[in-house]
Design a protein around this motif. Structure first.
Motif, PDB file in Angstrom:
ATOM      1  N   PHE A 217       0.862  -1.188   0.000  1.00  0.00           N
ATOM      2  CA  PHE A 217       0.000   0.000   0.000  1.00  0.00           C
ATOM      3  C   PHE A 217       0.891   1.228   0.000  1.00  0.00           C
ATOM      4  CE2 PHE A 217      -2.012   3.541   2.169  1.00  0.00           C
ATOM      5  CZ  PHE A 217      -3.186   3.655   1.438  1.00  0.00           C
ATOM      6  N   ASP A 218       0.435   2.294  -0.680  1.00  0.00           N
ATOM      7  CA  ASP A 218       1.190   3.551  -0.642  1.00  0.00           C
ATOM      8  C   ASP A 218       0.253   4.721  -0.909  1.00  0.00           C
ATOM      9  OD1 ASP A 218       3.485   5.018  -0.224  1.00  0.00           O
ATOM     10  OD2 ASP A 218       4.067   5.005  -2.340  1.00  0.00           O
ATOM     11  N   ILE A 250       2.287   3.476  -7.524  1.00  0.00           N
ATOM     12  CA  ILE A 250       2.080   2.113  -8.044  1.00  0.00           C
ATOM     13  C   ILE A 250       3.355   1.297  -7.853  1.00  0.00           C
ATOM     14  CG2 ILE A 250       1.646   0.721 -10.103  1.00  0.00           C
ATOM     15  CD1 ILE A 250      -0.252   2.778 -11.113  1.00  0.00           C
ATOM     16  N   LEU A 251       4.496   1.877  -8.273  1.00  0.00           N
ATOM     17  CA  LEU A 251       5.754   1.119  -8.135  1.00  0.00           C
ATOM     18  C   LEU A 251       6.100   0.876  -6.663  1.00  0.00           C
ATOM     19  CD1 LEU A 251       8.031   2.495 -10.994  1.00  0.00           C
ATOM     20  CD2 LEU A 251       6.682   0.400 -10.926  1.00  0.00           C
ATOM     21  N   HIS A 252       5.837   1.873  -5.817  1.00  0.00           N
ATOM     22  CA  HIS A 252       6.159   1.688  -4.388  1.00  0.00           C
ATOM     23  C   HIS A 252       5.305   0.567  -3.794  1.00  0.00           C
ATOM     24  CE1 HIS A 252       7.803   6.087  -4.030  1.00  0.00           C
ATOM     25  NE2 HIS A 252       8.431   5.344  -4.933  1.00  0.00           N
ATOM     26  N   ALA A 253       4.031   0.542  -4.157  1.00  0.00           N
ATOM     27  CA  ALA A 253       3.142  -0.500  -3.617  1.00  0.00           C
ATOM     28  C   ALA A 253       3.562  -1.875  -4.161  1.00  0.00           C
ATOM     29  CB  ALA A 253       1.697  -0.190  -3.970  1.00  0.00           C
ATOM     30  N   ILE A 254       3.969  -1.917  -5.449  1.00  0.00           N
ATOM     31  CA  ILE A 254       4.414  -3.199  -6.021  1.00  0.00           C
ATOM     32  C   ILE A 254       5.681  -3.675  -5.319  1.00  0.00           C
ATOM     33  CG2 ILE A 254       5.442  -4.266  -8.080  1.00  0.00           C
ATOM     34  CD1 ILE A 254       3.413  -2.741  -9.771  1.00  0.00           C
ATOM     35  N   ILE A 255       6.622  -2.755  -5.090  1.00  0.00           N
ATOM     36  CA  ILE A 255       7.872  -3.137  -4.409  1.00  0.00           C
ATOM     37  C   ILE A 255       7.560  -3.723  -3.034  1.00  0.00           C
ATOM     38  CG2 ILE A 255       9.956  -2.196  -3.306  1.00  0.00           C
ATOM     39  CD1 ILE A 255      10.188  -0.297  -5.749  1.00  0.00           C
ATOM     40  N   LEU A 308      -5.692   1.387  -8.116  1.00  0.00           N
ATOM     41  CA  LEU A 308      -5.210   2.766  -8.065  1.00  0.00           C
ATOM     42  C   LEU A 308      -6.373   3.611  -7.554  1.00  0.00           C
ATOM     43  CD1 LEU A 308      -2.815   4.651  -8.701  1.00  0.00           C
ATOM     44  CD2 LEU A 308      -3.883   5.083 -10.914  1.00  0.00           C
ATOM     45  N   ILE A 309      -6.157   4.298  -6.429  1.00  0.00           N
ATOM     46  CA  ILE A 309      -7.267   4.987  -5.768  1.00  0.00           C
ATOM     47  C   ILE A 309      -7.099   6.490  -5.959  1.00  0.00           C
ATOM     48  CG2 ILE A 309      -8.536   5.199  -3.589  1.00  0.00           C
ATOM     49  CD1 ILE A 309      -6.895   2.589  -2.756  1.00  0.00           C
ATOM     50  N   CYS A 310      -7.917   7.053  -6.844  1.00  0.00           N
ATOM     51  CA  CYS A 310      -7.838   8.486  -7.122  1.00  0.00           C
ATOM     52  C   CYS A 310      -9.110   8.930  -7.843  1.00  0.00           C
ATOM     53  CB  CYS A 310      -6.606   8.807  -7.965  1.00  0.00           C
ATOM     54  SG  CYS A 310      -6.554   7.938  -9.537  1.00  0.00           S
ATOM     55  N   GLU A 311      -9.383  10.213  -7.765  1.00  0.00           N
ATOM     56  CA  GLU A 311     -10.534  10.778  -8.488  1.00  0.00           C
ATOM     57  C   GLU A 311     -10.124  10.950  -9.960  1.00  0.00           C
ATOM     58  OE1 GLU A 311     -14.080  10.845  -7.620  1.00  0.00           O
ATOM     59  OE2 GLU A 311     -12.869  10.914  -5.796  1.00  0.00           O
ATOM     60  N   ASN A 312      -8.945  11.490 -10.165  1.00  0.00           N
ATOM     61  CA  ASN A 312      -8.326  11.707 -11.481  1.00  0.00           C
ATOM     62  C   ASN A 312      -6.838  11.431 -11.360  1.00  0.00           C
ATOM     63  OD1 ASN A 312     -10.227  12.617 -13.517  1.00  0.00           O
ATOM     64  ND2 ASN A 312     -10.690  14.241 -12.034  1.00  0.00           N
ATOM     65  N   PRO A 313      -6.115  11.123 -12.401  1.00  0.00           N
ATOM     66  CA  PRO A 313      -6.572  10.856 -13.772  1.00  0.00           C
ATOM     67  C   PRO A 313      -7.422   9.577 -13.866  1.00  0.00           C
ATOM     68  CG  PRO A 313      -4.268  10.243 -13.499  1.00  0.00           C
ATOM     69  CD  PRO A 313      -4.679  10.906 -12.223  1.00  0.00           C
ATOM     70  N   GLU A 359      -3.056   0.275  -3.823  1.00  0.00           N
ATOM     71  CA  GLU A 359      -2.842  -0.986  -3.106  1.00  0.00           C
ATOM     72  C   GLU A 359      -2.644  -2.101  -4.118  1.00  0.00           C
ATOM     73  OE1 GLU A 359      -6.158  -1.504  -0.532  1.00  0.00           O
ATOM     74  OE2 GLU A 359      -7.619  -1.557  -2.151  1.00  0.00           O
ATOM     75  N   VAL A 360      -1.849  -3.081  -3.708  1.00  0.00           N
ATOM     76  CA  VAL A 360      -1.398  -4.109  -4.647  1.00  0.00           C
ATOM     77  C   VAL A 360      -1.347  -5.468  -3.942  1.00  0.00           C
ATOM     78  CG1 VAL A 360       0.745  -4.945  -5.713  1.00  0.00           C
ATOM     79  CG2 VAL A 360      -0.001  -2.615  -6.145  1.00  0.00           C
TER      80      VAL A 360
END
Ligand code: ZN
Length: 366
Positions: A217-218, A250-255, A308-313, A359-360
């Motif tokens: 998670f990040d 995304i990369l931080h959560a994957i790591i 991926l948790i966001c309003e945008n993009p 989160e991943v």
């Protein structure tokens, strides 16, 4: 004079009941044939590597490799390869079945040592089963201590094998048979049990591996005057993610997911944020030590699922780009990566477009 590794990958896989030819099924994240190819390359023993196949494979992906068309049967494919190599100053050829993905550099070295004093070297295993032999209607015992189960790579002096092939009229199942039919001497050396052949779909089931899961998670705050990076892709947006690095959630959560599945603590331990070494680092550069850890410890990625948790993009617009980037960065087939978008009903700082979270879940095999 140099040595050539010939990878036979043109078989029709009659005994392998699957829609995909077995040389191209995915085994530990890669098409089956690529495993032997990589070992041959990593061994640095070969000036030339030749893949014999009837499937179209992207030449760009295998730059230092020659690719030629195979024949109907194995011995036709070998004959094509030998014809291709004629006049190319080849000393020895190592002929290997793509269906044996667990070839080792150690075995290649042993074969090479034995080729110094022999024209033909073939690895074998002893039989662990009692063996019978049917002759007309009578079944006879064979002394299993005298049984040799041959493996590949089968290695030969090029000129001698070429001449034997040129004069051969019989259907042979391997090059060793051709040598024996012509009363030529073969040096048999003990092979490697791990270098087994995948013949049926069931064989894959016996290749037991353990599965591990990791969660990541990040969240980073969005700030003006910074570029936005998600999954290694630069995304046009009004803000970027604040952080020691480029803030790629995304990369931080994957790591963290990968480290979690390997049970190797967390991203902060491997990349301390108080270390100036990692200041302004592009997150994709943080992946390589983690992937090294993965390879060294014999892990392979089964799949990765990302929220991926966001309003945008809007995720639907950037999904393909991000998946392609992750597939390249992780050397994982695209269809093993899934990216979902999740908005939060305009709630909280994510809803106000002041932060992006991710989160991943990663699944690994060992
Ligand atoms: Zn982060």
């Amino acid at each position: 004079m140099s040595d050539c590794f010939i990878l036979l990958s043109a078989g029709k896989s009659k005994r392998f009941k699957s829609k995909i030819n077995k040389q191209f099924i995915t085994y530990k994240n890669k098409p089956l044939f690529e495993h032997s190819l990589k070992i041959a390359q990593d061994s640095k023993l070969f000036k030339r590597i030749l893949v014999v196949t009837n499937k179209k494979i992207k030449k760009t992906k295998y730059k230092s490799v020659d690719i030629i068309k195979g024949g109907v049967e194995r011995y036709n494919s070998t004959a094509n390869a030998l014809r291709f190599l004629k006049n190319k100053k080849i000393k020895n050829v190592y002929i290997h079945d793509a269906a044996r993905p667990n070839l080792s550099i150690n075995l290649l070295r042993k074969l090479k040592n034995n080729l110094k004093n022999n024209y033909a070297v073939v690895p074998y295993l002893n039989s662990e089963n009692s063996v019978k032999y049917r002759n007309n209607n009578k079944i006879n015992n064979l002394n299993r201590d005298k049984i040799l189960l041959t493996q590949t790579p089968q290695c030969f002096n090029f000129n001698e094998l070429y001449n034997l092939y040129k004069n051969n009229k019989e259907k042979i199942t391997d090059e060793a048979s051709l040598y024996l039919n012509n009363n030529k001497k073969i040096k048999f050396i003990l092979g490697d049990k791990n270098n087994f052949k995948i013949t049926t779909v069931d064989d894959l089931k016996y290749l037991k591996s353990e599965t591990y899961y990791g969660i990541g998670f990040d969240i980073h705050r969005l700030i003006k005057n910074k570029k936005l990076f998600l999954g290694g892709v630069k995304i046009p947006f009004h803000s970027g993610l604040k952080g020691h690095s480029d803030g790629d959630v995304i990369l931080h959560a994957i790591i963290d997911g990968l480290l979690g599945a390997m049970r190797k603590s967390d991203i902060g331990t491997h990349f301390p944020s108080n270390s100036s070494k990692f200041k302004n680092i592009r997150s994709k550069n943080m992946l390589s030590p983690v992937l090294k850890l993965l390879n060294h410890n014999n892990f392979s990625i089964n799949n990765i699922d990302i929220n991926l948790i966001c309003e945008n993009p809007k995720v639907s617009r950037i999904r393909n780009k991000i998946i392609k980037s992750l597939s390249d960065l992780l050397s994982v087939n695209r269809n093993l990566i899934n990216l979902k978008g999740k908005t939060v009903e305009k709630l909280g700082i994510i809803g106000k477009e002041q932060a992006i979270a991710c989160e991943v879940v990663c699944s690994l095999s060992k």
